[in-house]
Design an enzyme around this catalytic site. Sequence first.
Site, PDB file in Angstrom:
ATOM      1  N   LYS A   1       0.833  -1.208   0.000  1.00 25.81           N
ATOM      2  CA  LYS A   1       0.000   0.000   0.000  1.00 25.81           C
ATOM      3  C   LYS A   1       0.868   1.258   0.000  1.00 25.81           C
ATOM      4  CE  LYS A   1      -1.858   2.793   3.040  1.00 25.81           C
ATOM      5  NZ  LYS A   1      -1.947   4.092   2.340  1.00 25.81           N
TER       6      LYS A   1
ATOM      7  N   GLY B   1       6.965   4.354   8.302  1.00 26.06           N
ATOM      8  CA  GLY B   1       6.085   5.490   8.554  1.00 26.06           C
ATOM      9  C   GLY B   1       6.357   6.059   9.936  1.00 26.06           C
ATOM     10  N   SER B   2       5.325   6.655  10.514  1.00 30.88           N
ATOM     11  CA  SER B   2       5.512   7.355  11.784  1.00 30.88           C
ATOM     12  C   SER B   2       5.594   6.381  12.966  1.00 30.88           C
ATOM     13  CB  SER B   2       4.345   8.307  12.007  1.00 30.88           C
ATOM     14  OG  SER B   2       3.149   7.572  12.043  1.00 30.88           O
ATOM     15  N   THR B   3       6.233   6.827  14.022  1.00 30.65           N
ATOM     16  CA  THR B   3       6.322   6.031  15.249  1.00 30.65           C
ATOM     17  C   THR B   3       4.929   5.779  15.811  1.00 30.65           C
ATOM     18  OG1 THR B   3       8.547   6.803  15.702  1.00 30.65           O
ATOM     19  CG2 THR B   3       7.272   6.055  17.605  1.00 30.65           C
TER      20      THR B   3
ATOM     21  N   GLU C   1      10.077   0.595  10.296  1.00 33.44           N
ATOM     22  CA  GLU C   1      11.059   1.664  10.054  1.00 33.44           C
ATOM     23  C   GLU C   1      10.340   2.968  10.378  1.00 33.44           C
ATOM     24  OE1 GLU C   1      14.163   1.258   9.142  1.00 33.44           O
ATOM     25  OE2 GLU C   1      14.193  -0.827   8.514  1.00 33.44           O
TER      26      GLU C   1
ATOM     27  N   CYS D   1      13.354  10.704   7.042  1.00 37.35           N
ATOM     28  CA  CYS D   1      13.370  10.146   8.403  1.00 37.35           C
ATOM     29  C   CYS D   1      14.742  10.327   9.051  1.00 37.35           C
ATOM     30  CB  CYS D   1      13.001   8.675   8.355  1.00 37.35           C
ATOM     31  SG  CYS D   1      13.987   7.772   7.163  1.00 37.35           S
TER      32      CYS D   1
ATOM     33  N   GLU E   1       9.925  15.102  16.076  1.00 37.83           N
ATOM     34  CA  GLU E   1      10.169  15.036  14.637  1.00 37.83           C
ATOM     35  C   GLU E   1       9.242  16.005  13.903  1.00 37.83           C
ATOM     36  OE1 GLU E   1       8.907  11.573  12.359  1.00 37.83           O
ATOM     37  OE2 GLU E   1      10.871  11.530  11.394  1.00 37.83           O
TER      38      GLU E   1
HETATM   39  P1  NAP Z   1       2.300   7.559   8.595  1.00 34.52           P
HETATM   40  O1  NAP Z   1       1.228   8.525   8.797  1.00 34.52           O
HETATM   41  O2  NAP Z   1       2.656   6.643   9.697  1.00 34.52           O
HETATM   42  O3  NAP Z   1       1.919   6.733   7.289  1.00 34.52           O
HETATM   43  C1  NAP Z   1       2.714   5.717   6.745  1.00 34.52           C
HETATM   44  C2  NAP Z   1       1.840   4.766   5.962  1.00 34.52           C
HETATM   45  O4  NAP Z   1       0.964   4.066   6.870  1.00 34.52           O
HETATM   46  C3  NAP Z   1       0.927   5.440   4.954  1.00 34.52           C
HETATM   47  O5  NAP Z   1       0.784   4.615   3.835  1.00 34.52           O
HETATM   48  C4  NAP Z   1      -0.363   5.570   5.744  1.00 34.52           C
HETATM   49  O6  NAP Z   1      -1.494   5.758   4.961  1.00 34.52           O
HETATM   50  C5  NAP Z   1      -0.384   4.253   6.481  1.00 34.52           C
HETATM   51  N1  NAP Z   1      -1.217   4.226   7.693  1.00 34.52           N
HETATM   52  C6  NAP Z   1      -1.767   5.257   8.385  1.00 34.52           C
HETATM   53  N2  NAP Z   1      -2.445   4.793   9.458  1.00 34.52           N
HETATM   54  C7  NAP Z   1      -2.336   3.449   9.443  1.00 34.52           C
HETATM   55  C8  NAP Z   1      -2.795   2.397  10.295  1.00 34.52           C
HETATM   56  N3  NAP Z   1      -3.522   2.650  11.384  1.00 34.52           N
HETATM   57  N4  NAP Z   1      -2.476   1.121   9.987  1.00 34.52           N
HETATM   58  C9  NAP Z   1      -1.716   0.845   8.908  1.00 34.52           C
HETATM   59  N5  NAP Z   1      -1.258   1.785   8.053  1.00 34.52           N
HETATM   60  C10 NAP Z   1      -1.543   3.079   8.319  1.00 34.52           C
HETATM   61  O7  NAP Z   1       3.663   8.270   8.184  1.00 34.52           O
HETATM   62  P2  NAP Z   1       3.849   9.377   7.097  1.00 34.52           P
HETATM   63  O8  NAP Z   1       3.415  10.676   7.683  1.00 34.52           O
HETATM   64  O9  NAP Z   1       3.272   8.954   5.805  1.00 34.52           O
HETATM   65  O10 NAP Z   1       5.427   9.352   6.878  1.00 34.52           O
HETATM   66  C11 NAP Z   1       6.281  10.092   7.655  1.00 34.52           C
HETATM   67  C12 NAP Z   1       6.901   9.233   8.746  1.00 34.52           C
HETATM   68  O11 NAP Z   1       7.588   8.121   8.174  1.00 34.52           O
HETATM   69  C13 NAP Z   1       7.938   9.978   9.536  1.00 34.52           C
HETATM   70  O12 NAP Z   1       7.765   9.732  10.902  1.00 34.52           O
HETATM   71  C14 NAP Z   1       9.259   9.374   9.050  1.00 34.52           C
HETATM   72  O13 NAP Z   1      10.303   9.484   9.951  1.00 34.52           O
HETATM   73  C15 NAP Z   1       8.878   7.971   8.768  1.00 34.52           C
HETATM   74  N6  NAP Z   1       9.818   7.348   7.831  1.00 34.52           N
HETATM   75  C16 NAP Z   1      10.708   6.425   8.312  1.00 34.52           C
HETATM   76  C17 NAP Z   1      11.630   5.822   7.476  1.00 34.52           C
HETATM   77  C18 NAP Z   1      12.603   4.821   7.990  1.00 34.52           C
HETATM   78  O14 NAP Z   1      13.214   4.139   7.173  1.00 34.52           O
HETATM   79  N7  NAP Z   1      12.782   4.684   9.292  1.00 34.52           N
HETATM   80  C19 NAP Z   1      11.635   6.152   6.119  1.00 34.52           C
HETATM   81  C20 NAP Z   1      10.714   7.091   5.646  1.00 34.52           C
HETATM   82  C21 NAP Z   1       9.801   7.680   6.523  1.00 34.52           C
HETATM   83  P3  NAP Z   1      -1.870   7.224   4.401  1.00 34.52           P
HETATM   84  O15 NAP Z   1      -0.758   8.140   4.693  1.00 34.52           O
HETATM   85  O16 NAP Z   1      -2.073   6.966   2.979  1.00 34.52           O
HETATM   86  O17 NAP Z   1      -3.098   7.655   5.084  1.00 34.52           O
END
Ligand code: NAP
Length: 493
Positions: free
Chosen positions: A198, A250-252, A272, A306, A403
């Site tokens: 996804k 994604g997010s923590t 991650e 990230c 963050e």
């Molecule tokens: P996010 O809000 O956690 O979303 C990540 C993904 O998860 C999106 O596809 C999102 O869908 C989906 N999602 C949202 N709620 C969910 C749930 N309850 N269950 C399953 N999936 C769900 O993060 P983001 O704002 O997109 O990305 C930014 C974050 O990613 C930052 O915290 C960054 O540090 C982290 N990141 C980490 C790495 C690493 O390698 N450690 C790399 C890149 C980014 P939708 O967004 O489509 O609603």
Amino acid sequence: MKKKNKKSDVKLKFSGGWEYAPAPESKDHIRLKEKYDLFINGKFTEPETGKYFASINPSTEAKLADVAEAGDKDVDKAVKAARVAYENVWSRMPAAERGKYIYRIARIMQERAREFAVIESMDGGKAIRESRDVDVPLAAAHFFYYAGWADKLDYALPGAKAKSLGVAGQIIPWNFPLLMAAWKIAPALATGNTVVLKPAETTPLTAMKLAEVIQEAGLPPGVVNIVTGAGATGAAIVNHPGINKVAFTGSTEVGKIIQKTLAGSDRKYTLELGGKAANIIFEDAAIDQAVEGIINGIFFNQGHVCCAGSRLFVQESVADKVVRKLKDRMETLIVGDPLDKNTDIGAINSKDQLEKIRKYIKIGVNEGGEMYQSSCSVPSKGFWCRPTLFTNVSQSSRVVQEEIFGPVLAVQTFRTVEEVIEKANNIPYGLSGGVWTDKGSKIFKVTSQIRAGVIWANTYNKFDPTSPFGGYKESGVGREGGLHGLIPYLQTV
Ligand code: NAP
Ligand code: MG
């Protein structure tokens, strides 16, 4: 008198007093459909929900395409297709044959690199220089690298016999859409697993283009399924009992929800998550080189990284000099049209993300931080944030601890190696970091005592498919990339 460039509404100025002529990348070769369906069992399939959502270009706010929203039934179809493909085809195929398909994906991606780069910049807002030189080549490199592993898995875990897990559910964020898809899909396929992926709601288009490449590469139906949607679609994947492994970036906050959901089950997971990296400049560093590293570390990809070097620690004796040079360099950064080859900083990915960044800038000012923003002009439409720097912040400031995921840098000073190690570690995250010094001994001390998955020395934000990546503490569980990235997709038998 500097003139405004009427055509693109952006002033591409250089502090030397002269301007760059616009150099936009052409969009003529881009073929986007008006509507993208779900990619299930090798075919583009209308969603059972009947719903579509718009993916927009954050630099113009114009709609690019309608994209299907997958509900529980659609996710179920995708998981079932992946299961059948796993049982009947993919897990039975000789490993060298699997490798050939993965090589084919890599090669087609290279052939269509320009198209991928332009769509990535249009859908997500990042500067074309980055999508062209970083995202797309690295994504292809991941497919090439893992294709090579497919028939060598016996060497990955010496002394043990490894076997695939089954169906992997993979959920990715919007900051490196194609690259994250490659990080996830390539090792899963190489190890003999099938996939339900996804992409993020705001950046689904390069994943849909990847679906076209997967079709063109002739992958057996169901080996890779791509379901678009928002958070609920991601949750449907995580909650589906037919998934054997979840790979999430994604997010923590969301990572914790997923960890709770999977706790006590026999499903494997890698997470991650977020970061708040310390970039440390010692007085004996090559200062100009370090300033470039700081700029690259935090302003690259609008700070939507990230591992962004969002906390800068400068040794006191050189602090004034470094901050002065940083401000001068920030003035020369070009913020604007992501498709212009001169652009350093593109658009913020979404309105929501821009609001979050603005909220943090206000918090920083209210906490007593001294804010400096580059004086560049930004286009009137779209989502933009000027490069921003805070001095006079403390360890407890929220702009230091939390963050932001935007082009906002918090600067602190230090006197000794011990002090900076303690400060750098005083954070819930542990994903990455940077150290700039002329002394190897300091590099060894800092890199061995800071708890972070990757620490760059005298450089920043360098990636390679052979190198593992992942976090300590609240930055995640498990590693992706390199040999380590194979292990979460295997079980020993
Ligand atoms: P996010 O809000 O956690 O979303 C990540 C993904 O998860 C999106 O596809 C999102 O869908 C989906 N999602 C949202 N709620 C969910 C749930 N309850 N269950 C399953 N999936 C769900 O993060 P983001 O704002 O997109 O990305 C930014 C974050 O990613 C930052 O915290 C960054 O540090 C982290 N990141 C980490 C790495 C690493 O390698 N450690 C790399 C890149 C980014 P939708 O967004 O489509 O609603
Ligand atoms: Mg978009």
